[in-house]
Design an enzyme around this catalytic site. Structure first.
Site, PDB file in Angstrom:
ATOM      1  CG  LEU A 128      -1.503  -1.232   1.717  1.00  0.00           C
ATOM      2  CD1 LEU A 128      -2.021  -1.290   2.980  1.00  0.00           C
ATOM      3  CD2 LEU A 128      -2.514  -1.745   0.900  1.00  0.00           C
ATOM      4  CG  MET A 177       6.746   0.044  -7.418  1.00  0.00           C
ATOM      5  SD  MET A 177       8.114   0.609  -8.421  1.00  0.00           S
ATOM      6  CE  MET A 177       7.997   2.255  -7.906  1.00  0.00           C
ATOM      7  CE  LYS A 178       4.736   0.597   1.143  1.00  0.00           C
ATOM      8  NZ  LYS A 178       3.995   1.814   1.189  1.00  0.00           N
ATOM      9  CG  LEU A 179      11.060  -3.308  -0.212  1.00  0.00           C
ATOM     10  CD1 LEU A 179      12.171  -4.262  -0.342  1.00  0.00           C
ATOM     11  CD2 LEU A 179      10.977  -2.718   1.124  1.00  0.00           C
TER      12      LEU A 179
END
Length: 312
Positions: A128, A177-179
């Site tokens: 998220l 991608m979140k990282l």
């Protein structure tokens, strides 16, 4: 009720700052929801009042569901939910989907996907972006790693709580991608914090600093929520914990190492958060990094609110 809502039964584990809002939107928009209760009874009582059902173990959540969402701290907690005694693996049926909305280590994500695939269960990462406010409003961003067919199945459910859904690629790509996303945002936080401390040290107050940055080219939504602690003493403006920020940056370091790429700015950002994590209380949020960076440099950036000096 739409066709998907009639055919899918949703399970939910992790009713924290983000998870409660997500679960609320799922049940409010017509889906059958079974959730795992927790010691903090307020989210559970709210969901029960909306028509959701409560289970006492992760296994029971799995047994009642075709799609299970997990929204916990990180990979260690996700692995325990899935593999631990009374865990999801004991109750999941062939054809089920598990969706990890946590910010997790992609190495763990890919391993769990292979483990569950052998049982006929799909594993998806859908971390998220944004804050608990958007979680409650159903306007979060989600970056999803899933095979095309599984993504198509999940999308109507994701749309109950996300305003922006990006299908990044296959399982694992969402967490990668979140990282990267968090590296950028937390890098901003480290830069803002150091700049504020230096500004104060040379006689430029936070309001004067803000008068130049706000509405200029360096302004952005993250800056605005970040600054509300220093300018207004608003503890709740950006409720993402320093502990989780530090955890995410260690995952980034691991990902960079596995990819064989130097990540000096990531490590510098991680080290900025490491000191605040080691010395501060458990209940502290990312904007408070500015107060910590100032303190180690002999500068007081502790804000006031309603005429009273705040504490962390």
């Amino acid at each position: 009720m739409n066709t998907t809502a009639a055919s899918e039964k949703i399970g939910f584990i992790g009713l924290g700052l983000m998870g409660h809002g997500i679960a609320k939107n799922i049940v409010d928009k017509g889906y059958s929801l079974t959730f795992l209760g927790r010691k903090n009874r307020k989210p559970a009582e709210d969901l029960l009042g909306r028509g959701a059902a409560e289970a006492s173990t992760s296994r029971d959540v799995a047994a009642a569901s075709t799609i299970v969402f997990i929204c916990v701290t990180g990979s260690r907690e996700v692995e325990a939910v899935i593999r631990g005694p009374g865990g999801l693996k004991e109750g999941l049926k062939k054809g089920s989907v598990v969706v990890d909305c946590s910010t997790s280590d992609p190495v763990s994500t890919v391993a769990l996907a292979a483990e569950l695939k052998a049982l006929g269960i799909d594993y998806v990462d859908a971390p998220l972006s944004r804050t608990p406010k958007e979680a409650w409003e159903g306007t979060l961003d989600a970056m999803v790693g899933a095979p095309d067919a599984v993504f198509a199945r999940l999308k109507p459910v994701l749309e109950t709580w996300a305003g922006r859904i990006v299908h990044i690629g296959d399982t694992g790509d969402g967490h990668r991608m979140k990282l990267l996303n968090n590296f950028i945002s937390l890098g901003y936080a480290a830069i803002y914090s150091e700049a504020l401390a230096l500004a104060q040290k040379v006689g430029i107050s936070p309001p004067r600093f803000d008068s130049v940055i706000r509405n200029g080219r360096m302004d952005c939504g993250f800056y605005q929520t970040f600054m509300r602690w220093t300018l207004e003493g608003d503890r709740d403006a950006h409720k993402f914990s320093i502990a989780n920020a530090f955890k995410d940056l260690t995952y980034l370091e691991s990902m960079a190492g596995a990819a064989g790429i130097a990540n000096p700015l990531g490590n510098a950002t991680k080290n900025s958060f490491a000191g605040a994590f080691a010395t501060g209380p458990a209940e502290q949020f990312v904007p408070m990094l500015a107060t910590h960076i100032a303190k180690v440099n002999g500068v007081d950036l502790m804000p006031t609110r309603d005429g009273k000096k705040q504490t962390i």
